[in-house]
Structure formats: structure tokens, C-alpha cells
Design an enzyme around this catalytic site. Structure first.
Site, PDB file in Angstrom:
ATOM      1  N   SER A  79       8.393   7.229  18.421  1.00 22.56           N
ATOM      2  CA  SER A  79       7.459   7.300  17.266  1.00 22.56           C
ATOM      3  C   SER A  79       8.271   6.872  15.949  1.00 22.56           C
ATOM      4  CB  SER A  79       7.043   8.735  17.095  1.00 22.56           C
ATOM      5  OG  SER A  79       6.315   9.083  18.042  1.00 22.56           O
ATOM      6  N   LEU A  88       3.699  -0.633  14.548  1.00 21.67           N
ATOM      7  CA  LEU A  88       3.405  -1.072  13.185  1.00 21.67           C
ATOM      8  C   LEU A  88       4.338  -2.155  12.773  1.00 21.67           C
ATOM      9  CD1 LEU A  88       2.640   2.102  11.022  1.00 21.67           C
ATOM     10  CD2 LEU A  88       1.124   0.078  11.566  1.00 21.67           C
ATOM     11  N   TYR A 137      -4.729  13.819  24.478  1.00 23.87           N
ATOM     12  CA  TYR A 137      -3.517  14.715  24.030  1.00 23.87           C
ATOM     13  C   TYR A 137      -2.197  14.208  24.491  1.00 23.87           C
ATOM     14  CZ  TYR A 137      -6.668  18.088  22.216  1.00 23.87           C
ATOM     15  OH  TYR A 137      -7.811  18.694  21.468  1.00 23.87           O
ATOM     16  N   GLU A 193       6.320  -6.110  22.414  1.00 20.50           N
ATOM     17  CA  GLU A 193       6.725  -4.672  21.858  1.00 20.50           C
ATOM     18  C   GLU A 193       7.013  -3.782  23.370  1.00 20.50           C
ATOM     19  OE1 GLU A 193       5.485  -0.455  20.390  1.00 20.50           O
ATOM     20  OE2 GLU A 193       4.214  -1.926  20.222  1.00 20.50           O
ATOM     21  N   LYS A 204      23.112   9.508   7.928  1.00 20.65           N
ATOM     22  CA  LYS A 204      24.036   9.244   9.269  1.00 20.65           C
ATOM     23  C   LYS A 204      23.823   8.013   9.905  1.00 20.65           C
ATOM     24  CE  LYS A 204      27.109  12.677   8.809  1.00 20.65           C
ATOM     25  NZ  LYS A 204      28.367  12.527   8.562  1.00 20.65           N
ATOM     26  N   CYS A 234     -20.967   6.568  20.911  1.00 22.11           N
ATOM     27  CA  CYS A 234     -21.191   6.704  22.170  1.00 22.11           C
ATOM     28  C   CYS A 234     -21.478   8.281  22.492  1.00 22.11           C
ATOM     29  CB  CYS A 234     -19.580   6.483  22.818  1.00 22.11           C
ATOM     30  SG  CYS A 234     -19.527   6.228  24.485  1.00 22.11           S
ATOM     31  N   LEU A 235     -20.700   9.144  23.034  1.00 17.44           N
ATOM     32  CA  LEU A 235     -21.353  10.417  23.184  1.00 17.44           C
ATOM     33  C   LEU A 235     -22.119  11.035  22.145  1.00 17.44           C
ATOM     34  CD1 LEU A 235     -21.243  12.929  25.242  1.00 17.44           C
ATOM     35  CD2 LEU A 235     -19.152  13.680  24.228  1.00 17.44           C
ATOM     36  N   HIS A 289     -18.397   1.371  20.604  1.00 22.74           N
ATOM     37  CA  HIS A 289     -17.331   1.678  20.015  1.00 22.74           C
ATOM     38  C   HIS A 289     -17.240   0.680  18.849  1.00 22.74           C
ATOM     39  CE1 HIS A 289     -16.053   5.385  22.122  1.00 22.74           C
ATOM     40  NE2 HIS A 289     -16.506   4.739  23.205  1.00 22.74           N
ATOM     41  N   GLU A 303     -15.792   1.053  16.011  1.00 20.43           N
ATOM     42  CA  GLU A 303     -14.531   1.007  15.387  1.00 20.43           C
ATOM     43  C   GLU A 303     -13.507   0.273  15.827  1.00 20.43           C
ATOM     44  OE1 GLU A 303     -14.325   4.441  18.459  1.00 20.43           O
ATOM     45  OE2 GLU A 303     -15.831   3.418  17.508  1.00 20.43           O
TER      46      GLU A 303
END
Length: 543
Positions: A14, A19, A54, A139, A186, A382-383, A515, A517
Site C-alpha cells: 500500500s 498511483l 474485502y 507494475e 529513518k 447493476c444490482l 457499470h 463508473e
């Protein structure tokens, strides 16, 4: 011949490799270069399609129907280059293909091994279909030192030898933590991470050092000395106020200059970053605010709706508005003592996103009903569209309206689709077949009704959008739903599959089976999201 940039990460996960890759691609693109970005995922799943949100976050779907890592969404949003199935590979897919070859006898009796067979497969993936690119950014998922990542690191070591150092550059992301007790940053974790990578045969030319405060010059010099890079190639990467500021921030820190220097391309054109400055101007200097409630089942993990969140922000960019998102657990609205009205009343718009399974479905239906009756702008995806159809059927007197996805039902307003037409011809699926890769996936066209709200929003009557679902609205119930004022304004070209619903008597009520988005960009917001935010802004002025 394409030049290759390999992005790795160390110390912890992470750190923002996705990005970084997307931003570097955008910066190179701003200099006039053609860029392609690829993701190597070390996990053994063939693809993330069967993984819980998740576990993995959202599943990003490409035009050609690949279920991929969410980082490909970053790549598309930052570069505008549509990803393909060939841009995401997993260990599971590599091993599946190698075992299939071995069973066919393609290896002519040879002992199949990680080196050279697995590493050769990885290299083939990296090199395929790159002739038209100036740069290919690869990546590597996971963290250097992970056992799962070792074949990928070995493959890029071999590629650097195969292609030559003038054709490859390694960029390594690390963590420079602030230790409060010592009162200093550090550098040892970065040193150890680079040493680990170098021990595997890959010496990075550029280091991206994630830190939560400016990196002092002595620390940069120390990192450069111990990690065998020049000081200017130690790029500090502070937390950005917005992800769309990252390309500008990295350019200011010298990332693209250092990468091009490593390629001996110091005379490359300067980048034109005007469109990124325009995006940030619209984000920083917004003229209004709007609050959108997302009623979903995976709201505990923001990455589960990553593209959705970004698309809402893009809708705000289009309207010079700040979009405040409230993530609402649909299950909370399924109880008799639920705080449905208290939670939804203050909202200026309600969005019910996609998902799978029965959990939270009644809460989503309750949210749809609330938006319909209170005339709050509603967007179902969608749903979410399917729940709007079930809610509409129940309002029309079909009390037991439900979906076969949730179990046997007397009134299957939503049913499993077992065959449909695609560009490749008739697609057929069995109800008890495998889950992975068996949905209606990828881009499909739809025809919109003339003078419909959808056609006016798109400015077209034929569109192409990305799908990911197994269940469809049962057209047997279309006449019942239309009597309640629900209009099927978008259908598949053969007229068999509903794609868009709307309510003309409502301020803004639209549901889509696809979708949208997934195709929204900060510099090109999706028209449905731009329109939804516009309607929600009008609602905010009425509250």
C-alpha cells in the site's frame, strides 16, 4: 522498440505503486509519448473475479471482458488509454497455461520448472503487443522479498539483460517512516529494501520514498549513498491532498526527469500538464457542495467501490462542486427500527451500486423506495437497477417480487441469464457452472429511446458500456413496471435485455445494468455521473 519501466515496492504494501505507475504514465504521455501500463499480480487466483471485495477491493472490467486488478482503473483514469486483457497477468493464470501446455505435450518431455518456463511466460506477457508503444510500465504487485513475487523479479532481471540497460529502468518504492520517539525519519527500511532487490539481481535507478513530511537533504544523500543511486533520483513522495495532484507533485519532485535521464533522454520534450492543473483548479476552487449517499454492502472497505468513488468526484469536477460521500450499510435499513429516514433525509442524492448476493438487498430496496417517494435524485447501478425494478414491481402490487439470485421465487422479476449475443456470437452459461469469468463481461452496445432522459444525457441513441453480472431484468414484467411510470429507455440491440430504466415523472431517477463508473475520467467525467451530480445540486438548493 518500446522502453520498459519496472515498478516494484518494498518494506510494506500500500505504498502507492499503482498511483506511481499511473502518474508516471500520465507524465510521459504529457510529453507526447505513447504509454501502456501493465500489472503483474503474484496471487494464485486466475483473476480477482471470484475474490471478495474485502480481500481485494473492486474488480475492474475492461472493454474486452477481463476481470482485473483495481490498479488498471488508475491506469485508465490517468492516461485515458483503455486497458486490455493482456495488461493484467496473475501467477494463477500463468500456471494454468503452463500446465495446459505440459498436458498437451508442448514441452516435448522436458522437466517444467520456474526457470525458464514460468519466467519465460512472464517475459512473453511483458513483451506482447508493445510495438506501437514508446514506454511500457510494468507494475509488480506485492512486496520485494515475498515468495510469491520472486518469479516476477527474476523475470524482470532477465528482461533487463535481454533488452539491455538502455531499454529498461527500475523504479522502486519504499517507506521512510517517522519514528516519534527518535524525532527523525529513518532511512534503514529503504536501505534494506533496496539491498533485498539488488540481491535478486535488480539494481533500481530511481527510488520513490514515501514519507509523511519533507525528506531532508542529509537523508536523501544517505539514501543515495547506501542505495547506489544519484541524489536527484531519490524522489520524496509526500501524502497528496488529492490523488489527481500526484502527477503534478511527482513532476515537481523530478520523477519523470529522472526516469528519462536513466534512459539517456534528457532532451525529451517538456510536459504539457495544463489539463491536470485544470482538474486541480476545479477541485480546489469548487463553487458548491453536494452530499451523496451510497447504500451498499461493502461500505466497510473504500477500495470495494474505488471507481464509483472516483466517478462521483469526476461528476463534481464537471459541475465545479465538492462531492461529499456518505457510505451507508444497506443491512442497517433492513430492521424495523432502522434509521432509514434519519440517514437518507439529509442527502441530496442516493446511489445504490452493484454487488452480489442477498445480504443487504432489502435495505437497498428500502432506499430506492425512499428516493422514489421523496423525489430525491436516484442512481441505480447493476444490482441497484435490479433493486429499483423489484421495488417498482412491489409498488405495482407484485408483493413477492424478487430475484432468483436470492433463491427460488414465485415472481422472478430478476432472473439468471443463460444465453446472450456478443461480438463473438451466442454466449451460453449453465446455472451450476463455474463462477469465474462466466458473467456477461465487457463492453456491450445499447440502443436508447429517442427523447429519453438517457439519450439526452448521452447526446446519442447508441452507446457502449461495460458489464459485469449474471442476472437480468425479466422482460415478462416490463408491461407491469411500465404501468407504474417506469420506462425502459435503453435496450440491447436485439431488444431482449433491458439496459436502462428511468422515471420521467421524477426529478432524476435512472438505473443502468452496466457499470458507467468504469469509463469515467477526471478530464472526461462520465455524462451519467455529471448529470446525477447536477440534479443533486438542484436538490440541495431545495433542501
Amino acid at each position: 522498440m518500446a522502453r520498459f519501466i519496472f515498478v516494484t515496492g518494498g518494506v510494506v504494501s500500500s505504498l502507492g505503486k499503482g498511483l506511481l505507475s499511473a502518474s508516471l504514465g500520465a507524465l510521459l504521455q504529457a510529453r507526447g509519448f505513447k504509454v501502456r501500463i501493465r500489472k503483474f499480480d503474484p496471487y494464485l487466483n486466475v483473476d480477482p473475479g471470484t475474490m471478495s471485495p474485502y480481500q481485494h477491493g473492486e474488480v475492474y472490467v475492461t472493454d474486452d471482458g477481463a476481470e482485473t486488478d483495481l490498479d488498471l482503473g488508475h491506469y485508465e483514469r490517468f492516461t485515458g488509454v483503455s486497458a486490455r486483457q493482456s495488461d493484467n497477468i496473475t501467477t494463477g493464470r500463468i500456471y494454468r497455461d503452463i500446465i495446459a501446455r505440459e498436458r498437451r505435450g508442448d514441452y516435448l518431455g522436458a522437466t517444467v520448472q520456474v526457470i525458464p518456463h514460468v519466467t519465460n511466460a512472464i517475459k512473453e506477457f511483458a513483451l506482447a503487443d508493445t510495438a506501437s508503444c514508446d514506454f511500457v510500465i510494468c507494475e509488480i504487485g506485492g512486496t520485494v522479498g515475498d515468495i510469491e513475487s520472486l518469479p516476477f523479479v527474476e523475470a524482470i532481471r532477465q528482461l533487463r539483460n535481454d533488452l539491455g540497460r538502455d531499454q529498461t529502468v527500475s523504479v522502486h518504492t519504499t517507506l521512510v517512516p517517522w519514528i516519534a520517539a527518535a524525532g527523525e525519519l529513518k532511512t534503514k527500511p529503504t536501505q534494506q529494501s533496496v539491498r533485498e532487490l539488488s540481491s535478486l539481481g535488480v539494481q533500481p535507478e530511481v527510488l520513490l520514498c514515501r514519507c509523511d513530511r519533507p525528506l531532508p537533504e542529509p537523508e536523501r544523500e544517505k539514501i543515495a549513498l547506501f542505495c547506489n543511486v544519484r541524489k536527484s533520483a531519490v524522489i520524496p513522495a509526500l501524502d497528496a491532498r488529492n490523488i489527481y495532484d500526484v502527477p503534478l507533485q511527482y513532476h515537481e519532485a523530478g520523477l519523470d526527469d529522472e526516469v528519462l535521464h536513466a534512459f539517456r533522454m534528457d532532451d525529451a520534450p517538456r510536459p504539457n500538464l495544463d489539463r491536470w492543473r485544470e482538474v486541480m483548479d476545479r477541485i480546489d476552487n469548487y463553487e458548491s457542495e453536494v452530499t451523496i449517499g451510497v447504500v451498499g454492502k461493502y461500505v466497510g472497505l473504500p477500495d470495494a467501490y474505488k471507481s464509483l468513488r472516483e466517478a462521483l468526484i469526476h461528476g463534481g469536477i464537471a459541475n465545479r462542486a465538492k462531492v461529499n460521500i456518505q457510505w451507508l450499510d444497506a443491512e442497517l435499513f433492513e430492521h424495523e427500527d432502522s434509521s432509514l429516514a434519519a440517514e437518507l433525509e439529509p442527502l441530496h442524492g442516493i446511489l445504490v451500486p452493484g454487488g452480489f448476493g442477498e445480504r443487504g438487498s432489502e435495505g437497498k430496496i428500502a432506499a430506492v423506495k425512499f428516493a422514489r417517494e421523496r423525489e430525491i435524485p436516484f442512481f441505480g447501478i447493476c444490482l441497484g437497477m435490479q433493486m429499483a425494478c423489484i421495488e417498482g414491481a412491489r409498488a405495482a402490487g407484485v408483493e413477492n417480487a424478487s430475484s432468483t439470485e436470492f433463491g427460488p421465487t414465485e415472481e422472478p422479476v430478476i432472473g439468471l441469464i443463460t444465453e446472450w449475443m456478443s461480438k463473438e456470437g451466442l454466449q451460453e452459461r449453465a446455472a451450476d457452472g463455474d463462477l469465474g469469468g462466466t458473467m456477461r463481461l465487457g463492453a456491450y452496445e445499447a440502443e436508447l429511446g429517442h427523447n429519453s432522459r438517457a439519450a439526452n444525457i448521452y447526446g446519442a441513441t447508441r452507446i457502449s458500456e461495460r458489464h459485469r453480472h449474471r442476472y437480468e431484468v425479466n422482460t415478462h414484467y416490463v408491461p407491469v413496471l411500465e404501468k407504474t411510470g417506469l420506462v425502459f429507455s435503453g435496450m440491447s440491440p436485439d431488444g431482449r435485455l433491458p439496459e436502462i430504466i428511468e422515471r420521467p415523472d421524477h426529478p432524476w431517477f435512472v438505473g443502468v445494468q452496466f457499470h458507467p463508473e468504469l469509463k469515467s475520467r477526471p478530464f472526461e467525467p462520465h455524462p451519467l455521473f455529471a448529470s446525477f451530480i447536477d440534479a443533486s445540486l438542484q436538490q440541495s438548493r431545495l433542501v
